[in-house]
Design an enzyme around this catalytic site. Sequence first.
Site, mmCIF file in Angstrom:
data_model
loop_
_atom_site.group_PDB
_atom_site.id
_atom_site.type_symbol
_atom_site.label_atom_id
_atom_site.label_comp_id
_atom_site.label_asym_id
_atom_site.label_seq_id
_atom_site.Cartn_x
_atom_site.Cartn_y
_atom_site.Cartn_z
ATOM 1 N N CYS A 129 0.773 -1.335 -0.107
ATOM 2 C CA CYS A 129 -0.062 0.006 -0.031
ATOM 3 C C CYS A 129 0.880 1.397 0.007
ATOM 4 C CB CYS A 129 -1.021 -0.164 1.236
ATOM 5 S SG CYS A 129 -2.025 -1.539 1.109
ATOM 6 N N LYS A 198 -8.998 -0.324 10.353
ATOM 7 C CA LYS A 198 -8.878 -1.360 9.332
ATOM 8 C C LYS A 198 -8.004 -2.808 9.657
ATOM 9 C CE LYS A 198 -7.633 -2.129 4.564
ATOM 10 N NZ LYS A 198 -7.203 -1.567 3.189
ATOM 11 N N GLU A 236 -7.139 4.033 16.971
ATOM 12 C CA GLU A 236 -6.934 4.611 15.616
ATOM 13 C C GLU A 236 -8.109 5.296 15.342
ATOM 14 O OE1 GLU A 236 -4.843 4.341 13.053
ATOM 15 O OE2 GLU A 236 -3.587 2.557 13.678
ATOM 16 N N LYS A 251 -13.429 -1.984 9.366
ATOM 17 C CA LYS A 251 -13.546 -2.915 8.082
ATOM 18 C C LYS A 251 -12.662 -4.268 8.499
ATOM 19 C CE LYS A 251 -11.477 -2.881 3.590
ATOM 20 N NZ LYS A 251 -10.447 -2.217 2.784
ATOM 21 N N SER A 277 -14.877 -7.831 0.396
ATOM 22 C CA SER A 277 -15.191 -9.123 -0.577
ATOM 23 C C SER A 277 -15.286 -10.615 -0.173
ATOM 24 C CB SER A 277 -14.022 -9.083 -1.692
ATOM 25 O OG SER A 277 -12.740 -9.369 -0.696
ATOM 26 N N TYR A 316 -20.938 -4.957 -1.628
ATOM 27 C CA TYR A 316 -21.251 -5.435 -3.075
ATOM 28 C C TYR A 316 -22.790 -5.663 -3.391
ATOM 29 C CZ TYR A 316 -16.149 -5.600 -2.949
ATOM 30 O OH TYR A 316 -14.782 -5.181 -2.465
HETATM 31 C C1 PBG Z 1 -6.886 -0.952 -0.472
HETATM 32 C C2 PBG Z 1 -8.018 -2.013 -0.068
HETATM 33 C C3 PBG Z 1 -8.397 -3.324 0.033
HETATM 34 C C4 PBG Z 1 -9.936 -3.332 0.428
HETATM 35 C C5 PBG Z 1 -10.359 -2.016 0.113
HETATM 36 N N1 PBG Z 1 -9.407 -1.164 -0.064
HETATM 37 C C6 PBG Z 1 -7.757 -4.196 -0.176
HETATM 38 C C7 PBG Z 1 -6.504 -4.453 0.975
HETATM 39 O O1 PBG Z 1 -6.377 -3.907 1.695
HETATM 40 O O2 PBG Z 1 -5.966 -5.557 0.727
HETATM 41 C C8 PBG Z 1 -10.490 -4.625 0.356
HETATM 42 C C9 PBG Z 1 -12.040 -4.676 0.301
HETATM 43 C C10 PBG Z 1 -12.574 -6.085 0.221
HETATM 44 O O3 PBG Z 1 -12.137 -6.956 0.322
HETATM 45 O O4 PBG Z 1 -13.952 -5.893 -0.630
HETATM 46 N N2 PBG Z 1 -6.110 -1.263 0.479
#
Ligand code: PBG
Length: 331
Positions: A129, A198, A236, A251, A277, A316
């Site tokens: 990232c 996150k 955070e 998340k 996802s 989604y």
């Molecule tokens: C980018 C990002 C990710 C997701 C959202 N923004 C991937 C990650 O951090 O590896 C994942 C979203 C999802 O799984 O639907 N950093």
Amino acid sequence: MQITNRPRRLRTTQNLRRMVRETRMDASSLIYPMFVTDGKGRTEEIEALPGQYRYTVDRTDEKIEKLLNAGVGSIMLFGIPENKDEFGTQAYAEDGIVQRAVSHIKAHYPEMFVITDVCLCEYTSHGHCGVVCECCGRLDVDNDRTLELLQRTAVSQALAGADMVAPSDMMDGRVRAIREALDSNGFSNTPVMSYAVKYASSFYGPFREAAGSAPSFGDRRSYQMDYHNRREGLKEALMDVEEGADIIMVKPAMSYLDMIREVSDATDIPVATYSVSGEYAMVKAAAAKGWIDEPSIVCEMAAGAFRAGAQLYETYFAEELAGFIKEGRIG
Ligand code: PBG
């Protein structure tokens, strides 16, 4: 036997259950994550996310119209560039995939609220990232050098017309850095939705397949959070509020409902959550087997997120969920 309280009384009819319902959902709280890719005339289905596609910019219209018709007025864009490099330059290129997608969508559908993901992992050849450095004898992501690239990414997205930017990289200090960059470029009214809480999660697996962004070495645990931690999540969140975040996100959603509650109790800004996802893929896979009823599971997961304290829900399933809400199917 004398029973004084009979909670079942309020559950006797559908009308009554609806009257006393504590959590109400509205399509205006939904955000739809959408993948855009370089090229023309293509919609490619993502294998691990059946029913989800990578759209070339010219093919986004159809989906945007469907979303708007369903009452979903907000999307989050993820860009998948043809060419990736060490520094993720396509993330902040003036004619980058996300920049082009935003200006196309805003030109044709100004009523659609467009949020852009601010991160480098979809754009870097190594899939991390940020900028990779060798630090104390091991490869890692250089926090402060990455901040500068995130600032450029956010500003270029705002210039392209993004309504809100959403940093998901988990670098320290990025909210303040992005806020300052936006302000000094004339975007003091562009909100920042920070992925504050996150976690380093295996639930992102299908997304990484979709974006080709799995790290080529190591993992993301030196910047995303350890999922055993609750107090760190609060830290955070509070830091990002302090740095000027307008909305904070937790998340993933489903395994982190406690954090949604904690963060919404501890702060006074809107809390969003992202049903990622892997959550979608699990529902789709089990439904395809006939093991679960997809619409009711989708509604139940959404209600759980809102009940936990989320005001915004990224999923989604946004279009389907908006339909279920309209039909009164929820519950
Ligand atoms: C980018 C990002 C990710 C997701 C959202 N923004 C991937 C990650 O951090 O590896 C994942 C979203 C999802 O799984 O639907 N950093």
